[in-house]
Design an enzyme around this catalytic site. Structure first.
Site, PDB file in Angstrom:
ATOM      1  N   MET A  31       0.820  -1.076   0.096  1.00 39.64           N
ATOM      2  CA  MET A  31       0.102  -0.054   0.025  1.00 39.64           C
ATOM      3  C   MET A  31       0.878   1.266  -0.154  1.00 39.64           C
ATOM      4  O   MET A  31       0.243   2.245   0.299  1.00 39.64           O
ATOM      5  CB  MET A  31      -1.114  -0.136   1.185  1.00 39.64           C
ATOM      6  CG  MET A  31      -1.969  -1.047   1.159  1.00 39.64           C
ATOM      7  SD  MET A  31      -3.552  -0.974   2.030  1.00 39.64           S
ATOM      8  CE  MET A  31      -2.777  -0.544   3.573  1.00 39.64           C
ATOM      9  N   LEU A  34       6.665   3.170   1.514  1.00 41.33           N
ATOM     10  CA  LEU A  34       7.648   2.118   1.681  1.00 41.33           C
ATOM     11  C   LEU A  34       8.728   2.386   2.820  1.00 41.33           C
ATOM     12  O   LEU A  34       8.997   3.416   3.176  1.00 41.33           O
ATOM     13  CB  LEU A  34       8.373   1.798   0.317  1.00 41.33           C
ATOM     14  CG  LEU A  34       7.345   1.549  -0.900  1.00 41.33           C
ATOM     15  CD1 LEU A  34       8.092   1.371  -2.193  1.00 41.33           C
ATOM     16  CD2 LEU A  34       6.533   0.346  -0.540  1.00 41.33           C
ATOM     17  N   HIS A  35       8.833   1.164   3.366  1.00 44.57           N
ATOM     18  CA  HIS A  35       9.884   1.051   4.562  1.00 44.57           C
ATOM     19  C   HIS A  35      10.686  -0.256   4.372  1.00 44.57           C
ATOM     20  O   HIS A  35      10.423  -0.967   3.318  1.00 44.57           O
ATOM     21  CB  HIS A  35       9.230   1.373   5.847  1.00 44.57           C
ATOM     22  CG  HIS A  35       8.014   0.354   6.120  1.00 44.57           C
ATOM     23  ND1 HIS A  35       8.393  -1.217   6.067  1.00 44.57           N
ATOM     24  CD2 HIS A  35       6.667   0.273   6.205  1.00 44.57           C
ATOM     25  CE1 HIS A  35       7.165  -1.748   6.257  1.00 44.57           C
ATOM     26  NE2 HIS A  35       6.470  -0.909   6.454  1.00 44.57           N
ATOM     27  N   GLY A  37      10.868  -2.979   5.802  1.00 35.51           N
ATOM     28  CA  GLY A  37      10.148  -4.196   5.632  1.00 35.51           C
ATOM     29  C   GLY A  37       9.656  -4.501   4.299  1.00 35.51           C
ATOM     30  O   GLY A  37       9.911  -5.715   3.723  1.00 35.51           O
ATOM     31  N   HIS A  38       9.119  -3.699   3.533  1.00 37.69           N
ATOM     32  CA  HIS A  38       8.791  -3.814   2.335  1.00 37.69           C
ATOM     33  C   HIS A  38       9.944  -4.190   1.219  1.00 37.69           C
ATOM     34  O   HIS A  38       9.860  -5.004   0.596  1.00 37.69           O
ATOM     35  CB  HIS A  38       7.944  -2.563   1.675  1.00 37.69           C
ATOM     36  CG  HIS A  38       6.820  -2.060   2.169  1.00 37.69           C
ATOM     37  ND1 HIS A  38       6.679  -0.883   2.911  1.00 37.69           N
ATOM     38  CD2 HIS A  38       5.552  -2.570   2.296  1.00 37.69           C
ATOM     39  CE1 HIS A  38       5.371  -0.788   3.199  1.00 37.69           C
ATOM     40  NE2 HIS A  38       4.818  -1.669   2.980  1.00 37.69           N
ATOM     41  N   GLN A  62     -10.431  -2.764   1.948  1.00 38.07           N
ATOM     42  CA  GLN A  62      -9.973  -3.412   3.468  1.00 38.07           C
ATOM     43  C   GLN A  62     -10.129  -2.611   4.656  1.00 38.07           C
ATOM     44  O   GLN A  62      -9.744  -2.866   5.421  1.00 38.07           O
ATOM     45  CB  GLN A  62      -8.470  -3.979   2.852  1.00 38.07           C
ATOM     46  CG  GLN A  62      -7.519  -3.159   2.986  1.00 38.07           C
ATOM     47  CD  GLN A  62      -6.273  -3.779   2.595  1.00 38.07           C
ATOM     48  OE1 GLN A  62      -6.033  -4.077   1.286  1.00 38.07           O
ATOM     49  NE2 GLN A  62      -5.181  -3.889   3.565  1.00 38.07           N
ATOM     50  N   VAL A 177      10.588  -7.200   9.692  1.00 37.02           N
ATOM     51  CA  VAL A 177      11.755  -6.420   9.992  1.00 37.02           C
ATOM     52  C   VAL A 177      11.295  -5.400  10.860  1.00 37.02           C
ATOM     53  O   VAL A 177      10.236  -4.618  10.993  1.00 37.02           O
ATOM     54  CB  VAL A 177      12.020  -5.561   8.472  1.00 37.02           C
ATOM     55  CG1 VAL A 177      13.074  -4.705   8.579  1.00 37.02           C
ATOM     56  CG2 VAL A 177      12.469  -6.767   7.497  1.00 37.02           C
ATOM     57  N   MET A 185       8.530  -2.605  11.718  1.00 36.84           N
ATOM     58  CA  MET A 185       8.172  -1.453  10.874  1.00 36.84           C
ATOM     59  C   MET A 185       6.790  -1.696  10.349  1.00 36.84           C
ATOM     60  O   MET A 185       6.168  -2.524   9.983  1.00 36.84           O
ATOM     61  CB  MET A 185       9.261  -1.660   9.778  1.00 36.84           C
ATOM     62  CG  MET A 185      10.868  -1.652  10.216  1.00 36.84           C
ATOM     63  SD  MET A 185      11.574  -0.203   9.091  1.00 36.84           S
ATOM     64  CE  MET A 185      13.007  -0.449   9.998  1.00 36.84           C
ATOM     65  N   ARG A 188       2.142   2.483   9.292  1.00 34.01           N
ATOM     66  CA  ARG A 188       1.204   3.386  10.224  1.00 34.01           C
ATOM     67  C   ARG A 188       2.260   3.963  11.355  1.00 34.01           C
ATOM     68  O   ARG A 188       1.625   4.643  12.267  1.00 34.01           O
ATOM     69  CB  ARG A 188       0.263   2.612  10.846  1.00 34.01           C
ATOM     70  CG  ARG A 188      -1.031   2.440   9.780  1.00 34.01           C
ATOM     71  CD  ARG A 188      -2.168   1.550  10.618  1.00 34.01           C
ATOM     72  NE  ARG A 188      -3.383   1.509   9.675  1.00 34.01           N
ATOM     73  CZ  ARG A 188      -3.593   0.704   8.743  1.00 34.01           C
ATOM     74  NH1 ARG A 188      -3.047  -0.536   8.802  1.00 34.01           N
ATOM     75  NH2 ARG A 188      -4.656   0.587   7.801  1.00 34.01           N
TER      76      ARG A 188
HETATM   77  P1  AMP Z   1       1.219  -2.968   3.637  1.00 29.14           P
HETATM   78  O1  AMP Z   1       2.107  -2.079   2.755  1.00 29.14           O
HETATM   79  O2  AMP Z   1       1.266  -2.650   4.770  1.00 29.14           O
HETATM   80  O3  AMP Z   1       0.077  -3.556   2.893  1.00 29.14           O
HETATM   81  O4  AMP Z   1       2.386  -4.170   3.573  1.00 29.14           O
HETATM   82  C1  AMP Z   1       2.850  -4.819   2.368  1.00 29.14           C
HETATM   83  C2  AMP Z   1       3.492  -6.065   2.522  1.00 29.14           C
HETATM   84  O5  AMP Z   1       4.560  -5.715   3.458  1.00 29.14           O
HETATM   85  C3  AMP Z   1       2.723  -7.191   3.628  1.00 29.14           C
HETATM   86  O6  AMP Z   1       3.109  -8.492   2.889  1.00 29.14           O
HETATM   87  C4  AMP Z   1       3.280  -6.845   4.705  1.00 29.14           C
HETATM   88  O7  AMP Z   1       3.198  -8.072   5.626  1.00 29.14           O
HETATM   89  C5  AMP Z   1       4.660  -6.528   4.439  1.00 29.14           C
HETATM   90  N1  AMP Z   1       5.425  -6.103   5.679  1.00 29.14           N
HETATM   91  C6  AMP Z   1       4.737  -4.891   6.268  1.00 29.14           C
HETATM   92  N2  AMP Z   1       5.667  -4.518   7.318  1.00 29.14           N
HETATM   93  C7  AMP Z   1       6.482  -5.498   7.203  1.00 29.14           C
HETATM   94  C8  AMP Z   1       7.885  -5.662   8.234  1.00 29.14           C
HETATM   95  N3  AMP Z   1       7.934  -4.664   9.262  1.00 29.14           N
HETATM   96  N4  AMP Z   1       8.605  -6.713   7.915  1.00 29.14           N
HETATM   97  C9  AMP Z   1       8.134  -7.578   7.202  1.00 29.14           C
HETATM   98  N5  AMP Z   1       7.191  -7.528   6.140  1.00 29.14           N
HETATM   99  C10 AMP Z   1       6.343  -6.265   6.397  1.00 29.14           C
END
Ligand code: AMP
Length: 292
Positions: A31, A34-35, A37-38, A62, A177, A185, A188
């Site tokens: 979404m 980006l950080h 984790g992404h 969602q 991460v 990470m 939000r």
């Molecule tokens: P989002 O943009 O929050 O929908 O997340 C996109 C993808 O990144 C999803 O598969 C999340 O589970 C993954 N994601 C988000 N935060 C982290 C994190 N801290 N560590 C690993 N993956 C993450």
């Protein structure tokens, strides 16, 4: 790197890559905002696949009306610059109308497990998630799709959807991460002020205590949940939504942790911001192999 806004263009690019060029496609749905984790997902996709597609789409389906769809952080210029740095080939950034055209009325729903944990607190959330992921998979036709363990229930449901609906995509789930403070990470985390950010480290501290208690022999899940709750309750800025121990594959509630992997998960409000985190306990394959 090409930024694609149209579903039709995405589909024709994917078709050409697969059919004419026989290249494997790795897909990371996000979404945006980006950080690291992404970026860990993108890094793995880059290592495993010939072509990397990242979607950036804040999916209205969602979010409930009371949630943060309007205020969710959006900065495609920053995201695209990061993605170019990571050698991503295609960014799929469709508009809402492109994904949900007028008259849209078909939803994908994994029954049962969608109503547990996050689903219990956020009714309809996973219907929106599985629907958009199904649409994105049909547009991108990935060989591999990468998800984070951060959203453990989401990963479980996507795996189930892929199996049940025979998608030709392998799901890869990668570890959470964290910031040096232990805070997982999350886009939000942008909502948190300094004081709240410090308070938010309580989620990981509570889970770490549960893990340590488990390793010292506490396998009773009610007592582990009690331990997690007690730690969260000591943090004045935090308010617990739920803490739970479930089977890490089926999400069935567990009374005790035996030979199955257990997902200890929690959702906590810090101020207005709702944060989630989890840890998996139990014998990993590595442990079992070491004992054999
Ligand atoms: P989002 O943009 O929050 O929908 O997340 C996109 C993808 O990144 C999803 O598969 C999340 O589970 C993954 N994601 C988000 N935060 C982290 C994190 N801290 N560590 C690993 N993956 C993450």
């Amino acid at each position: 790197m090409e930024i694609i806004n149209r579903r039709k263009r995405m589909m024709s690019v994917a078709r050409k890559l697969r059919r004419e060029e026989n290249r494997t496609i790795g897909f990371v749905p996000t979404m945006g905002a980006l950080h690291e984790g992404h970026l860990s997902l993108i890094h793995e996709a880059r290592a495993m696949c010939d072509v990397v597609v990242v979607s950036v789409f804040v999916n209205p389906a969602q979010f409930s009306p009371a949630e943060d769809f309007d205020s969710y952080p959006r900065d495609l210029t920053r995201d695209a610059a990061l993605l170019a740095e990571y050698n991503v080939d295609y960014v799929f950034a469709p508009t809402v109308e492109e994904i949900y055209p007028p008259g849209f009325s078909t939803y994908v729903m994994v029954e049962g497990a969608s109503d547990e944990l996050e689903g219990a607190s956020r009714p309809g959330h996973f219907r929106g998630v599985t629907t958009v992921v199904a649409i994105l998979f049909n547009a991108v036709k990935p060989d591999f799709a990468f998800f984070g363990q951060k959203d453990a229930q989401q990963a479980i449901l996507i795996k189930r959807m892929v199996r049940d609906l025979a998608f030709n995509t392998e799901i890869v789930v990668l570890p959470i991460v964290r910031e040096p403070s232990g805070l997982a990470m999350s886009s939000r985390n942008n909502y948190l002020n300094d004081e709240q950010r410090r308070a938010a480290t309580v989620l990981n501290r509570a889970l770490t205590q549960a893990r340590e208690a488990y390793e010292e022999g506490e396998h009773n899940t009610a007592r582990l949940v009690e331990l997690v709750r007690a730690t969260i309750e000591k943090e004045p800025l935090a308010r617990i939504d739920y803490a739970s121990v479930n089977d890490a594959e089926t999400l069935e509630q567990l009374d005790k942790i035996d030979d199955r992997l257990a997902l200890v998960s929690l959702a906590v409000f810090v101020g207005e911001t709702r944060l989630i985190d989890n840890v998996v306990l139990g014998k990993t394959k590595k442990h079992v192999a070491a004992e054999a």
